[in-house]
Design a protein around this motif. Structure first.
Motif, short mmCIF file in Angstrom:
data_model
loop_
_atom_site.label_atom_id
_atom_site.label_comp_id
_atom_site.label_asym_id
_atom_site.label_seq_id
_atom_site.Cartn_x
_atom_site.Cartn_y
_atom_site.Cartn_z
N ALA A 78 14.15 3.92 3.24
CA ALA A 78 15.03 4.91 2.63
C ALA A 78 14.29 6.21 2.36
O ALA A 78 14.87 7.29 2.41
CB ALA A 78 15.63 4.36 1.34
N LEU A 79 12.98 6.12 2.08
CA LEU A 79 12.19 7.30 1.77
C LEU A 79 11.54 7.90 3.01
O LEU A 79 11.34 9.11 3.08
CB LEU A 79 11.11 6.94 0.74
N LYS A 80 11.21 7.06 3.98
CA LYS A 80 10.52 7.53 5.18
C LYS A 80 11.03 6.74 6.38
O LYS A 80 10.35 5.83 6.87
CB LYS A 80 9.00 7.38 5.01
N PRO A 81 12.25 7.06 6.87
CA PRO A 81 12.84 6.28 7.96
C PRO A 81 11.95 6.25 9.20
O PRO A 81 11.43 7.28 9.62
CB PRO A 81 14.15 7.03 8.23
N GLY A 82 11.77 5.07 9.75
CA GLY A 82 10.94 4.92 10.92
C GLY A 82 9.50 4.59 10.62
O GLY A 82 8.72 4.31 11.53
N ALA A 83 9.10 4.63 9.34
CA ALA A 83 7.73 4.30 8.97
C ALA A 83 7.41 2.87 9.37
O ALA A 83 8.29 2.00 9.45
CB ALA A 83 7.52 4.50 7.47
N ARG A 84 6.12 2.59 9.60
CA ARG A 84 5.71 1.25 10.03
C ARG A 84 5.84 0.22 8.92
O ARG A 84 5.79 -0.98 9.18
CB ARG A 84 4.27 1.29 10.52
N MET A 85 5.95 0.66 7.67
CA MET A 85 6.07 -0.28 6.56
C MET A 85 7.49 -0.83 6.51
O MET A 85 8.45 -0.07 6.31
CB MET A 85 5.71 0.40 5.24
N PRO A 86 7.65 -2.14 6.66
CA PRO A 86 9.01 -2.71 6.67
C PRO A 86 9.55 -2.88 5.25
O PRO A 86 8.81 -2.84 4.27
CB PRO A 86 8.81 -4.07 7.33
N THR A 87 10.83 -3.07 5.16
CA THR A 87 11.45 -3.39 3.88
C THR A 87 11.00 -4.79 3.46
O THR A 87 11.05 -5.74 4.25
CB THR A 87 12.98 -3.34 4.00
N THR A 88 10.54 -4.91 2.22
CA THR A 88 9.95 -6.17 1.76
C THR A 88 10.96 -7.15 1.19
O THR A 88 10.67 -8.34 1.08
CB THR A 88 8.87 -5.88 0.70
N TYR A 89 12.12 -6.67 0.78
CA TYR A 89 13.17 -7.52 0.21
C TYR A 89 12.64 -8.34 -0.97
O TYR A 89 12.91 -9.55 -1.09
CB TYR A 89 13.75 -8.45 1.28
N LEU A 90 11.90 -7.69 -1.85
CA LEU A 90 11.41 -8.36 -3.06
C LEU A 90 12.52 -8.42 -4.10
O LEU A 90 13.34 -7.50 -4.22
CB LEU A 90 10.21 -7.62 -3.63
N SER A 91 12.53 -9.49 -4.87
CA SER A 91 13.44 -9.56 -5.99
C SER A 91 12.96 -8.63 -7.10
O SER A 91 11.82 -8.12 -7.06
CB SER A 91 13.52 -11.00 -6.51
N GLY A 92 13.80 -8.41 -8.09
CA GLY A 92 13.41 -7.54 -9.18
C GLY A 92 12.15 -8.00 -9.89
O GLY A 92 11.21 -7.21 -10.09
N PRO A 93 12.04 -9.28 -10.31
CA PRO A 93 10.81 -9.75 -10.95
C PRO A 93 9.59 -9.67 -10.03
O PRO A 93 8.49 -9.34 -10.48
CB PRO A 93 11.14 -11.21 -11.29
#
Length: 347
Positions: free
Chosen positions: A319-334
């Motif tokens: 969302a902040l840097k579309p296309g960046a090599r860092m994938p979405t981590t899908y971490l929970s809130g805790p």
């Protein structure tokens, strides 16, 4: 209030804040950039003088000295030879040759002056351009004195620093306009640049070669420090990461190892052998995070390195840097809260 001389000295010695405004190559602070800046201003002034002269001559020829009388028909034109215009060539050609030769001579002198540092650098840095961030490795003949950081280059004031430039994937261009010109980082070869400034401060840089969708968000900073401050920073960078101080940080490290360790490294201490080694991660595609919180920004000068910025970057980097090599981590809130708390300990 001091005297005018004291005020001028204070202004001259004040730290530069290169991030206060847009980057500019017309105001520089180092022996590699200053000669090129002087040449740039000289050529700009020469060009403006030429434009002014040509403009005046055109106006004089088209307006002031135009024929006042009106010729009725072509048959009324007198058959006669007008005044010769060769005098303009006799005057203009020598002036043009002098200007061009002078500009060429000055350019060659500048290229020779900035080709290499005036003295042999004591410090060598290896900078590798990745899509879309900068890996910075401080080299030393002693492997124990070598360390890696990212997107932020610290240099001591008053001495040259050699920079070895490498391309990891595509061609990037290393550019710190206040300190040095553009030098490409090309995969498969090593290019050389050097930095030097007498004034402490933060100098903003940018990749200057289009390298993909996030080219515009591939910035970096050069932090020039007095030698004593730089040495303190260097020794601090050699320290391993501390042991997590509490249960939440321990939990965050465990999540970090499982979810982020494939790409990032944190240099820790093996408590059983009391030796430094890569703990909490061992990956190499992403930046080394051993002293993450000592940096001023994240994602190559895209996100400020604050608790909120860090949480937002980890939570949804795309969302902040579309296309960046860092994938979405899908971490929970805790999980996200624990990881951020752990990373906050990496000072």
């Amino acid at each position: 209030m001091g005297t005018l001389a004291e005020i001028l000295v204070a202004v001259q010695d004040a730290p530069v804040r290169g991030l206060a405004g847009p980057m500019s190559y017309l105001r520089t602070f180092g022996p590699r950039a200053d000669p090129a800046t002087a040449l740039t201003w000289g050529l700009i002034i020469l060009s403006l003088v030429v434009v002014a002269i040509v403009t005046v001559l055109v106006v004089v020829g088209a307006v002031v000295r135009r024929r006042r009388e009106t010729v009725a028909t072509l048959t009324d034109l007198p058959v006669s030879r007008g005044a010769s215009g060769r005098a303009w060539f006799y005057v203009g050609m020598p002036l043009t040759v002098v200007a061009l030769v002078g500009a060429l001579t000055w350019t060659v002198e500048v290229l020779a002056a900035i080709d290499s540092p005036p003295v042999k650098p004591r410090l060598t840095i290896e900078v590798t351009g990745h899509q879309w961030w900068w890996q910075v490795r401080y080299l030393s003949p002693d492997p124990s004195q070598t360390f890696v950081t990212a997107n932020e280059i610290h240099i001591p004031t008053g001495e040259p620093v050699l920079v070895k430039l490498i391309g990891a994937d595509v061609i990037h261009s290393f550019w710190i306009p206040a300190l040095t010109g553009k030098t490409d980082t090309v995969p498969g070869q090593t290019n050389i640049a050097w930095l030097q400034t007498a004034r402490p401060g933060v100098y903003q840089g940018q990749c200057a070669e289009y390298c993909g969708v996030q080219h515009a968000h591939m910035g970096l900073e050069v932090v020039a420090q007095p030698p004593a401050a730089f040495e303190a920073w260097r020794l601090d960078q050699l320290r391993p990461a501390p042991v997590p101080p509490d249960v939440l940080a321990l939990a965050g490290r465990a999540v970090f190892i499982a979810r982020c360790g494939a790409c990032h490294t944190v240099q820790g201490v093996d408590t059983e052998t009391n030796t430094a080694r890569a703990l909490a991660a061992g990956g190499v595609p992403g930046p080394d995070l051993t002293h993450l919180m000592a940096r001023s920004n994240l994602a190559a000068d895209t996100v400020p390195n604050t608790v909120g910025g860090l949480a937002g970057w980890i939570g949804d980097p795309q969302a902040l840097k579309p296309g960046a090599r860092m994938p979405t981590t899908y971490l929970s809130g805790p999980e996200l809260s624990a990881v951020v708390h752990y990373l906050e300990t990496l000072q």
